[in-house]
Design an enzyme around this catalytic site. Structure first.
Site, PDB file in Angstrom:
ATOM      1  N   SER A 140       0.873  -1.163   0.000  1.00  0.00           N
ATOM      2  CA  SER A 140       0.000   0.000   0.000  1.00  0.00           C
ATOM      3  C   SER A 140       0.905   1.206   0.000  1.00  0.00           C
ATOM      4  O   SER A 140       2.060   1.138   0.433  1.00  0.00           O
ATOM      5  CB  SER A 140      -0.891   0.048   1.248  1.00  0.00           C
ATOM      6  OG  SER A 140      -1.547   1.302   1.366  1.00  0.00           O
ATOM      7  N   TYR A 153      -3.215  -0.120  10.290  1.00  0.00           N
ATOM      8  CA  TYR A 153      -2.988  -0.402   8.874  1.00  0.00           C
ATOM      9  C   TYR A 153      -1.565  -0.033   8.466  1.00  0.00           C
ATOM     10  O   TYR A 153      -0.865  -0.806   7.815  1.00  0.00           O
ATOM     11  CB  TYR A 153      -4.006   0.394   8.057  1.00  0.00           C
ATOM     12  CG  TYR A 153      -4.019   0.082   6.584  1.00  0.00           C
ATOM     13  CD1 TYR A 153      -4.480  -1.149   6.116  1.00  0.00           C
ATOM     14  CD2 TYR A 153      -3.617   1.035   5.649  1.00  0.00           C
ATOM     15  CE1 TYR A 153      -4.521  -1.424   4.760  1.00  0.00           C
ATOM     16  CE2 TYR A 153      -3.657   0.772   4.290  1.00  0.00           C
ATOM     17  CZ  TYR A 153      -4.115  -0.462   3.847  1.00  0.00           C
ATOM     18  OH  TYR A 153      -4.144  -0.728   2.508  1.00  0.00           O
ATOM     19  N   LYS A 157       1.475  -2.408   7.043  1.00  0.00           N
ATOM     20  CA  LYS A 157       1.921  -2.240   5.662  1.00  0.00           C
ATOM     21  C   LYS A 157       3.396  -1.862   5.569  1.00  0.00           C
ATOM     22  O   LYS A 157       4.082  -2.263   4.618  1.00  0.00           O
ATOM     23  CB  LYS A 157       1.039  -1.208   4.957  1.00  0.00           C
ATOM     24  CG  LYS A 157      -0.392  -1.686   4.730  1.00  0.00           C
ATOM     25  CD  LYS A 157      -0.419  -2.952   3.860  1.00  0.00           C
ATOM     26  CE  LYS A 157      -1.813  -3.353   3.464  1.00  0.00           C
ATOM     27  NZ  LYS A 157      -1.827  -4.525   2.543  1.00  0.00           N
TER      28      LYS A 157
END
Length: 275
Positions: A140, A153, A157
């Site tokens: 990402s 998140y 990532k």
């Protein structure tokens, strides 16, 4: 890899979004597919769209045994694996200090351990094939730039990007024929903003205000996101060109350069534009 026709691709998180787009794009290239997800209905729909050369497996990528079973089926029933897409991912937002152990267990389980399990159970056998091959890890842009409201998140990532880079360096050092791509999408029209639909019950916690505010931010960004099919096209191009880093938005290149400059000066990088 110059030729994909007649080869085998494995895609996790294939029930929707980027995973579905990858499956359909690889099918267009004439590849046989092993598709995995935790969403039976979405997975079956992707398979019906992809054509006849498709196997499916309900797989929670945070579970190493489940990924091992996926690998056993892929190699056992399709004979080989040439492209592995560790694509499954979930989103958990909110500030760093409000995130619970359950939040990090969930996001790290899918976004990081899903990649690690895929590497562990597929890559040794792909090396033994002694053929060209490619591993695509969906990281990402959040694995390159940190931003508020995205604690769980972003942590997962950044780690997934480190895993991808380490894998690529190890394979290069050993002279392997396998190559690696770290796919770093920005805003793409997917359902990652609805990840709670697949969150395990034992890892569910009460929603916090900052968590809900993060969803508003993601919702707004995704409405202006690019089509997943565009991402799939970039992935096929990266496989052909043996490209390590794929950015879906050209402006991120300049953002990376600026971030490095600010970090080297000892400063805090400015907020990135994820759109």
């Amino acid at each position: 890899m110059r030729e994909l026709s007649g080869k085998v691709a494995v895609v996790t998180g294939a029930a929707s979004g980027i995973g579905r787009a990858l499956a359909l794009r690889f099918a267009q290239e004439g590849m046989a597919l092993m598709l995995a997800d935790v969403d039976p209905g979405g997975l079956a729909e992707t398979a019906s769209m992809a054509g006849p050369k498709v196997l499916t497996q309900i797989t929670d990528v945070s579970d190493g045994m489940a990924v091992q079973h996926l690998a056993n089926r892929a190699f056992g029933e399709l004979g080989a694996v040439h492209v592995l897409c560790n694509n499954a991912g979930v989103f958990q937002g909110g500030h760093m200090w409000t995130r619970t152990p359950e939040d990090f267990t969930w996001t790290l389980g899918v976004n990081l351990w899903g990649v690690l399990h895929g590497i562990h159970h597929f890559v040794p056998r792909m090396i033994e094939q002694d053929t060209e091959g490619h591993i695509v890890n969906t990281v990402s842009v959040a694995g390159l730039f940190a931003a508020p409201y995205m604690a769980g998140y972003t942590v997962s990532k950044f780690a997934a990007f480190a895993a991808s880079l380490s894998l690529a360096q190890d394979l290069a050092l050993t002279g392997s024929k396998l190559r690696v791509t770290a796919l770093c999408p920005g805003a793409v029209r997917t359902r990652i903003n609805r990840s709670e639909r697949v969150r395990p019950a034992d890892l569910t916690v009460a929603r916090t205000r900052d968590d809900l505010e993060s969803l508003d931010i993601i919702d707004s960004a995704l409405t202006k996101g690019i089509d997943p099919a565009r991402v799939a096209d970039l992935v096929v191009q990266a496989v052909h060109e043996e490209r390590f880093l794929v950015l879906t938005h050209p402006e991120y290149a300049g953002g990376l350069r600026h971030q490095v400059e600010v970090l080297l000066s000892g400063g805090l990088p400015p907020l990135p534009d994820y759109e």
